[in-house]
Design an enzyme around this catalytic site. Structure first.
Site, PDB file in Angstrom:
ATOM      1  N   SER A   1      11.162  40.803 -32.318  1.00 38.67           N
ATOM      2  CA  SER A   1      12.036  40.549 -31.167  1.00 38.67           C
ATOM      3  C   SER A   1      13.169  39.650 -31.642  1.00 38.67           C
ATOM      4  CB  SER A   1      11.271  39.826 -30.061  1.00 38.67           C
ATOM      5  OG  SER A   1      10.093  40.517 -29.770  1.00 38.67           O
TER       6      SER A   1
ATOM      7  N   TYR B   1      -2.597  43.860 -29.761  1.00 37.54           N
ATOM      8  CA  TYR B   1      -2.685  43.921 -28.286  1.00 37.54           C
ATOM      9  C   TYR B   1      -2.303  45.299 -27.753  1.00 37.54           C
ATOM     10  CZ  TYR B   1       2.399  42.983 -28.098  1.00 37.54           C
ATOM     11  OH  TYR B   1       3.758  43.040 -28.264  1.00 37.54           O
ATOM     12  N   GLU B   2      -1.654  46.123 -28.567  1.00 36.23           N
ATOM     13  CA  GLU B   2      -1.371  47.504 -28.145  1.00 36.23           C
ATOM     14  C   GLU B   2      -2.607  48.385 -28.296  1.00 36.23           C
ATOM     15  OE1 GLU B   2       2.649  49.043 -29.686  1.00 36.23           O
ATOM     16  OE2 GLU B   2       2.277  47.236 -30.870  1.00 36.23           O
TER      17      GLU B   2
ATOM     18  N   HIS C   1       1.062  46.018 -32.971  1.00 36.29           N
ATOM     19  CA  HIS C   1       0.343  44.791 -32.592  1.00 36.29           C
ATOM     20  C   HIS C   1      -1.076  45.160 -32.183  1.00 36.29           C
ATOM     21  CE1 HIS C   1       4.636  44.151 -31.541  1.00 36.29           C
ATOM     22  NE2 HIS C   1       4.440  42.900 -31.895  1.00 36.29           N
TER      23      HIS C   1
ATOM     24  N   HIS D   1      10.716  46.980 -28.519  1.00 31.05           N
ATOM     25  CA  HIS D   1      10.603  47.448 -29.905  1.00 31.05           C
ATOM     26  C   HIS D   1      10.935  48.934 -29.980  1.00 31.05           C
ATOM     27  CE1 HIS D   1       8.471  44.112 -32.081  1.00 31.05           C
ATOM     28  NE2 HIS D   1       8.334  43.719 -30.843  1.00 31.05           N
TER      29      HIS D   1
ATOM     30  N   HIS E   1       7.358  37.184 -20.328  1.00 28.23           N
ATOM     31  CA  HIS E   1       7.849  37.978 -21.458  1.00 28.23           C
ATOM     32  C   HIS E   1       9.366  38.140 -21.385  1.00 28.23           C
ATOM     33  CE1 HIS E   1       7.577  40.549 -24.883  1.00 28.23           C
ATOM     34  NE2 HIS E   1       8.018  41.614 -24.239  1.00 28.23           N
TER      35      HIS E   1
ATOM     36  N   ALA F   1       9.028  36.792 -32.936  1.00 25.37           N
ATOM     37  CA  ALA F   1       9.295  35.796 -31.896  1.00 25.37           C
ATOM     38  C   ALA F   1       8.047  34.923 -31.778  1.00 25.37           C
ATOM     39  CB  ALA F   1       9.566  36.494 -30.575  1.00 25.37           C
TER      40      ALA F   1
ATOM     41  N   MET G   1       1.957  36.739 -31.881  1.00 31.74           N
ATOM     42  CA  MET G   1       0.941  37.801 -31.795  1.00 31.74           C
ATOM     43  C   MET G   1       1.153  38.904 -32.833  1.00 31.74           C
ATOM     44  SD  MET G   1       0.928  38.284 -27.675  1.00 31.74           S
ATOM     45  CE  MET G   1       1.059  36.899 -26.548  1.00 31.74           C
ATOM     46  N   SER G   2       1.798  38.581 -33.931  1.00 31.70           N
ATOM     47  CA  SER G   2       2.069  39.633 -34.926  1.00 31.70           C
ATOM     48  C   SER G   2       1.967  39.040 -36.329  1.00 31.70           C
ATOM     49  CB  SER G   2       3.472  40.213 -34.695  1.00 31.70           C
ATOM     50  OG  SER G   2       4.457  39.238 -34.951  1.00 31.70           O
TER      51      SER G   2
HETATM   52  N1  HPA Z   1       2.682  32.817 -27.648  1.00 30.84           N
HETATM   53  C1  HPA Z   1       2.353  33.928 -28.328  1.00 30.84           C
HETATM   54  N2  HPA Z   1       3.266  34.797 -28.754  1.00 30.84           N
HETATM   55  C2  HPA Z   1       4.559  34.535 -28.490  1.00 30.84           C
HETATM   56  C3  HPA Z   1       4.953  33.399 -27.772  1.00 30.84           C
HETATM   57  C4  HPA Z   1       3.959  32.487 -27.327  1.00 30.84           C
HETATM   58  O1  HPA Z   1       4.231  31.455 -26.709  1.00 30.84           O
HETATM   59  N3  HPA Z   1       6.314  33.448 -27.692  1.00 30.84           N
HETATM   60  C5  HPA Z   1       6.710  34.570 -28.327  1.00 30.84           C
HETATM   61  N4  HPA Z   1       5.644  35.244 -28.818  1.00 30.84           N
END
Ligand code: HPA
Length: 274
Positions: A30, A85-86, A83, A61, A247, A113, A211-212
């Site tokens: 991101s 989480y996907e 990811h 993405h 988000h 990010a 998360m990546s």
């Molecule tokens: N936590 C987890 N993943 C993220 C965050 C966060 O605060 N910000 C951007 N990606």
């Protein structure tokens, strides 16, 4: 399951369509989503067309590889990543890294990010990743090891390549960009962390959370790629400010920080010796 044959099959499919040798690969997180537009004479290949590349479904993405010249280098860009989480496994997240290595890449730049855990950092700034913490027990390397890809027990001491860290620091200094440094903590999401988890991660020595990235970096280290990791700090992590995380806030900050991140990566690419 990961196998050297599958890596070779995907690489062969791509090699038929691009010019080689490749120098550098970048995973666009991101904030760098539009960076592939910088490539000269790009060749774009949709993930859906490549054997063993499922679609990347995360909001914000894309889902393609882009190849071309940038700063005098031959560059591959992953526009979209996998990811957990996907619903993808760590191994699936890491698979493209082995394919990029098979395509001849020597250096991989991973961007993402993250939320700030370190309260002296500010949203909108960049952070050089010096190390990571992965608390979940899964690993992209769990299961049979393919010695053609890398060793059974790979060393992670210098996973974030020191010479590339120096290069990033020098580039930031030259461009007048604030570049924080710190430890990236991996959390699987998709829920943002609880305030208690953020306090625990801070106690453990983490500076930012996302998360990546770690599955990709473990694979890159396993197969002998040099790695540079840069995070765009998009928000203060949960519980630091008295408000919930969204988000859209992360995506918005990602868009705002994209110019600085692009400028830094441009400079680093032109300076990297293969
Ligand atoms: N936590 C987890 N993943 C993220 C965050 C966060 O605060 N910000 C951007 N990606």
């Amino acid at each position: 399951m990961l196998s050297y044959n599958r890596v070779k099959t995907s690489a062969r499919f791509i090699l038929n369509q691009i010019e080689t040798p490749l120098d550098i690969a970048i995973i666009l997180g991101s904030g760098l989503g539009a960076y592939h537009e910088r490539l000269e004479n790009p060749v774009r290949i949709s993930y859906e067309d490549i054997p063993d590349f499922p679609p990347a479904t995360a909001l914000g993405h894309k889902s393609m590889l882009a190849f071309g010249k940038l700063g005098g280098k031959s560059v591959a860009m992953m526009c979209g990543r996998y990811h957990c989480y996907e619903g993808y496994t760590m191994e699936q997240s890491a698979f493209p890294v082995y394919v990029l290595k098979e395509l001849g890449v020597k250096v991989i730049i991973v961007t993402n990010a993250t939320g700030c855990i370190n309260t002296s950092f500010n949203a909108g700034e960049l952070m050089l990743i010096t190390d990571h913490i992965k608390l979940v027990s899964d690993s992209p390397l769990r299961g049979k090891n393919y010695d053609e890809l890398g060793p059974r027990f790979n060393d992670m001491t210098y996973a974030y390549t020191p010479r590339l860290q120096r290069l990033a620091r020098d580039a930031a200094k030259r461009l007048g960009i604030t570049l924080r440094e710190g430890v990236y903590a991996y959390m699987p999401g998709p829920s943002y962390e609880t305030p208690a988890e953020i306090r625990a991660l801070r106690t453990l020595g983490a500076d930012a959370v996302g998360m990546s990235t770690v599955a990709e970096v473990i694979a890159a280290s396993h197969c002998g790629l040099e790695v540079l990791g840069v995070s765009l700090l998009t928000n203060m992590a949960a519980g630091i400010l008295d408000k919930p995380l969204t988000h859209s806030e992360v995506l918005e900050a990602g868009n705002k920080g994209s110019q600085t991140l692009s400028a830094l990566i441009d400079h680093i690419i032109s300076e990297i010796e293969g």
